[in-house]
Design an enzyme around this catalytic site. Structure first.
Site, PDB file in Angstrom:
ATOM      1  N   GLY A   1       0.774  -1.206   0.049  1.00 25.66           N
ATOM      2  CA  GLY A   1       0.102   0.039  -0.045  1.00 25.66           C
ATOM      3  C   GLY A   1       0.875   1.227   0.097  1.00 25.66           C
ATOM      4  N   GLU A   2       0.252   2.335  -0.379  1.00 26.80           N
ATOM      5  CA  GLU A   2       1.034   3.839  -0.539  1.00 26.80           C
ATOM      6  C   GLU A   2      -0.178   4.783  -0.025  1.00 26.80           C
ATOM      7  OE1 GLU A   2       3.482   4.281  -3.804  1.00 26.80           O
ATOM      8  OE2 GLU A   2       4.347   6.174  -3.000  1.00 26.80           O
TER       9      GLU A   2
ATOM     10  N   GLY B   1       3.280   7.529   3.911  1.00 27.87           N
ATOM     11  CA  GLY B   1       4.262   6.216   3.854  1.00 27.87           C
ATOM     12  C   GLY B   1       4.033   5.288   2.861  1.00 27.87           C
TER      13      GLY B   1
ATOM     14  N   ASP C   1      -9.863   6.589  11.132  1.00 33.25           N
ATOM     15  CA  ASP C   1      -9.800   6.203   9.667  1.00 33.25           C
ATOM     16  C   ASP C   1     -10.068   4.837   9.356  1.00 33.25           C
ATOM     17  OD1 ASP C   1      -9.202   6.495   6.889  1.00 33.25           O
ATOM     18  OD2 ASP C   1      -7.222   6.213   7.320  1.00 33.25           O
TER      19      ASP C   1
HETATM   20  P1  ADP Z   1      -1.688   3.011   4.273  1.00 35.99           P
HETATM   21  O1  ADP Z   1      -3.063   3.016   4.373  1.00 35.99           O
HETATM   22  O2  ADP Z   1      -1.205   4.177   5.381  1.00 35.99           O
HETATM   23  O3  ADP Z   1      -0.986   2.778   3.201  1.00 35.99           O
HETATM   24  P2  ADP Z   1      -1.997   0.590   6.303  1.00 35.99           P
HETATM   25  O4  ADP Z   1      -0.986   0.335   7.292  1.00 35.99           O
HETATM   26  O5  ADP Z   1      -3.187   0.813   5.807  1.00 35.99           O
HETATM   27  O6  ADP Z   1      -1.212   1.947   5.356  1.00 35.99           O
HETATM   28  O7  ADP Z   1      -1.318  -0.625   5.203  1.00 35.99           O
HETATM   29  C1  ADP Z   1      -1.463  -0.619   4.123  1.00 35.99           C
HETATM   30  C2  ADP Z   1      -2.158  -2.167   3.425  1.00 35.99           C
HETATM   31  O8  ADP Z   1      -0.868  -3.055   3.911  1.00 35.99           O
HETATM   32  C3  ADP Z   1      -3.156  -2.494   3.984  1.00 35.99           C
HETATM   33  O9  ADP Z   1      -4.465  -2.042   3.623  1.00 35.99           O
HETATM   34  C4  ADP Z   1      -2.995  -4.109   4.156  1.00 35.99           C
HETATM   35  O10 ADP Z   1      -3.482  -4.618   2.965  1.00 35.99           O
HETATM   36  C5  ADP Z   1      -1.567  -4.203   4.275  1.00 35.99           C
HETATM   37  N1  ADP Z   1      -1.161  -4.427   5.579  1.00 35.99           N
HETATM   38  C6  ADP Z   1      -1.008  -3.463   6.568  1.00 35.99           C
HETATM   39  N2  ADP Z   1      -0.717  -4.188   7.892  1.00 35.99           N
HETATM   40  C7  ADP Z   1      -0.614  -5.465   7.613  1.00 35.99           C
HETATM   41  C8  ADP Z   1      -0.614  -6.375   8.387  1.00 35.99           C
HETATM   42  N3  ADP Z   1      -0.060  -6.568   9.815  1.00 35.99           N
HETATM   43  N4  ADP Z   1      -0.599  -7.751   7.850  1.00 35.99           N
HETATM   44  C9  ADP Z   1      -0.864  -7.901   6.545  1.00 35.99           C
HETATM   45  N5  ADP Z   1      -1.210  -6.636   5.807  1.00 35.99           N
HETATM   46  C10 ADP Z   1      -1.066  -5.764   6.287  1.00 35.99           C
HETATM   47 MG    MG Z   2      -4.602   2.423   5.141  1.00 34.95          MG
END
Ligand code: ADP
Ligand code: MG
EC number: 2.7.11.1
Length: 352
Positions: free
Chosen positions: A29-30, A34, A167
């Site tokens: 994800g982005e 971050g 969120d």
């Molecule tokens: P952002 O929304 O700021 O990019 P997130 O913390 O929501 O960051 O993480 C982005 C994506 O990464 C999530 O939507 C999920 O798909 C994946 N992800 C995040 N944390 C985990 C985790 N602990 N285990 C598996 N996948 C995760």
């Molecule tokens: Mg997120």
């Protein structure tokens, strides 16, 4: 034993990590603050096991580390397992915060909801097997009820700790394969009222698809963040007055709605729904009166689902999606709502 000493000792004995401990894999994800990757441990730590998730964050990463540390100690089961966080000063792009979690699995609620198989795909991952039963509204309602209970359970943990997520959306809900239940992720926008951390940062943009109508978490009569010690003393009072936790409840209510109404699962239809609801002054009953007479078969099916058992689902839904925060039900009260009186999926009663 002193809480701070305990926290310090706990921190001391946990494994620590450095930048070169990891092999960075697929990007997951982005966001604006971050980038998130799946990572594995490099050769020099090959005696250790496991898959991890790494977020390389901007300056907001400091708050996100703080929130994750606090959640880890206070309500660890609510969120993805946080492992470690540190500041990396060696990057050419400037200082970056590195945050590390256990990899919980590949399924977010968003991904699961996009599938035609929803909610049966969730039943399969919760139970760990395919149930050979006839499909129908009753069974779907049972699955959705189980998901809602898990989400409210996780949210109640955060709220009882004094943290508002801000969120909550299907993209920030992950299915933990280890515990066979949903957990909340992404504390990047979270606020801790009890110590006044990340108290309404002005630059933060809330996700308009899931955000409650109130612009600010606290009423505008609370003009700025009090200093930490003052906030710590005052915030239980502020919490009572402004009920900031009900911001998350609205978002959870919209997720409930999307689960019950397949036609509202797409982004474009959710946005259209939000416009209609706004025109109805955020009165869900008025919205129903507006759309039900000329509803599609899909929409009608949604109403049928929430009308099961004397409309108890609809009752819960309308107690979450309300204009006034103080009229919305709390996570704890929602868990005691008669909607949850009936038995959910079997795995849940075994797990909890
Ligand atoms: P952002 O929304 O700021 O990019 P997130 O913390 O929501 O960051 O993480 C982005 C994506 O990464 C999530 O939507 C999920 O798909 C994946 N992800 C995040 N944390 C985990 C985790 N602990 N285990 C598996 N996948 C995760
Ligand atoms: Mg997120």
């Amino acid at each position: 034993f002193d809480m701070f000493v305990l926290a310090f000792v706990e921190r001391l004995f946990r494994p620590t990590f450095r930048k070169d401990d990891f092999v960075v894999g697929k990007k997951l994800g982005e966001g604006s603050f971050g980038v998130v990757y799946k990572v594995s441990l490099s050769k020099k730590r090959s005696n250790e096991e496991g898959e991890y998730v790494l977020k390389k964050a901007t300056e907001y990463g400091a708050v996100e580390i703080w929130m994750n540390e606090r959640v880890r100690r206070a309500c660890g089961n609510s969120c993805a397992d946080f492992v470690y966080g540190f500041l990396d000063k060696s990057s050419k792009k400037g200082p970056e915060y590195w945050l590390l979690w256990k990899y919980e699995g590949e399924s977010t609620l968003a991904g699961l909801m996009q599938s035609k198989e929803f909610p049966y795909n969730v039943e399969t991952i919760i139970l760990g097997k395919v149930q050979d039963l006839p499909k129908g509204l009753e069974r779907e309602n049972k699955i959705i009820q189980t998901i809602m209970r898990q989400l409210l359970f996780a949210l109640d943990g955060l709220h009882s700790t004094g943290i508002i997520h801000r969120d909550v959306k299907p993209q920030n809900i992950i299915f933990s394969e280890g515990s066979r239940s949903f957990k909340i992720i992404d504390l990047g926008a979270a606020a801790d009222l009890r110590v006044g951390i990340n108290y309404i940062p002005k630059e933060f943009l809330l996700d308009p698809r899931y955000a409650a109508p109130e612009q600010y978490i606290m009423s505008t009569q609370t003009p700025s963040a009090p200093s930490a010690p003052v906030a710590a003393a005052l915030s239980p009072v502020l919490w009572q007055m402004n009920l900031p936790d009900r911001f998350d409840i609205y978002s959870i209510g919209l997720i409930f709605l999307q689960m019950a109404f397949p036609s509202l699962r797409s982004d474009s239809n959710l946005i259209q729904f939000n416009r209609q609801l706004k025109r109805c002054d955020y009165d869900l009953t008025a919205w129903r009166k507006l759309v039900e007479p000329r509803a599609s078969a899909d929409l009608r099916r949604g109403f049928e689902l929430v009308d099961l058992d004397g409309g108890i689902g609809w009752e819960l839904l309308t107690s979450m999606v309300r204009y006034k925060a103080r009229q919305r039900i709390s996570a704890k009260a929602a868990l005691a709502h008669p909607y949850f009186d009936r038995q959910g999926l079997l795995a849940l009663s075994v797990m909890q």
